[in-house]
Design an enzyme around this catalytic site. Sequence first.
Site: not given
Ligand code: E4P
Length: 218
Positions: A83
């Site tokens: 990521k």
């Molecule tokens: C995606 O890869 C992220 O880990 C995640 O969806 C973030 O979501 P949040 O806004 O609930 O923290």
Amino acid sequence: MKFFIDTANLKQIKEMQELGIIDGVTTNPTLLSREGVDPIEQLKKICETVDGPVSAEVIGLKTEEMVKEARELVKIAPNIVIKIPMTKEGIKAVKILEAENIRTNVTLVFSQNQVLIAAKAGASYISPFIGRLMDNGQNEIDMLWESMEILNAYDFKSELIVASVRNTRHVVEAAKLGAHIATIPFSVLEKMFVHPNTEKGLEAFLRDWKKLKGQLNR
Ligand code: E4P
């Protein structure tokens, strides 16, 4: 449509894995910090549990730092995806890593232009955070439709991961527009299974069956 689970919690991953509905996992530093254990060991365990892609995020902000971290993270397991934050430095890292056959997931994406840039850079996955857009009072669903339109209009290899999913409606919207993947928190996955009428209907069927058995045995 593929379902990823958005968690670093092994119990949650295993539970959904046993139901046969999980194609991959996304983690982030916040999700890993909630587990309070060594993140590398935790990622190892997740990768042993799930065959599909497991996203692990870099912490560095400079291209060289991200690339260095990514090269270490992929040693954890062959299904690790890196990521990378949607920044200029991040986009440079995406190009380098994808050229080395290291799959990237561009994260913290909030606009259609960011989707376009990540796709042009050759990211394997792009993650628009729709829940956070919704929290800002922006139309998260329009953003998704336009993002998919952009990806479908050209020969981009990137797959869209609908991320920051807050509710079951978000999953329906993602499916309607043909998103490749939705990464869904455990609590939302659980809700997708249930409807009060299913429980009520089942109770009635069992009650009536028992009644019939009683009548036949008289
Ligand atoms: C995606 O890869 C992220 O880990 C995640 O969806 C973030 O979501 P949040 O806004 O609930 O923290």
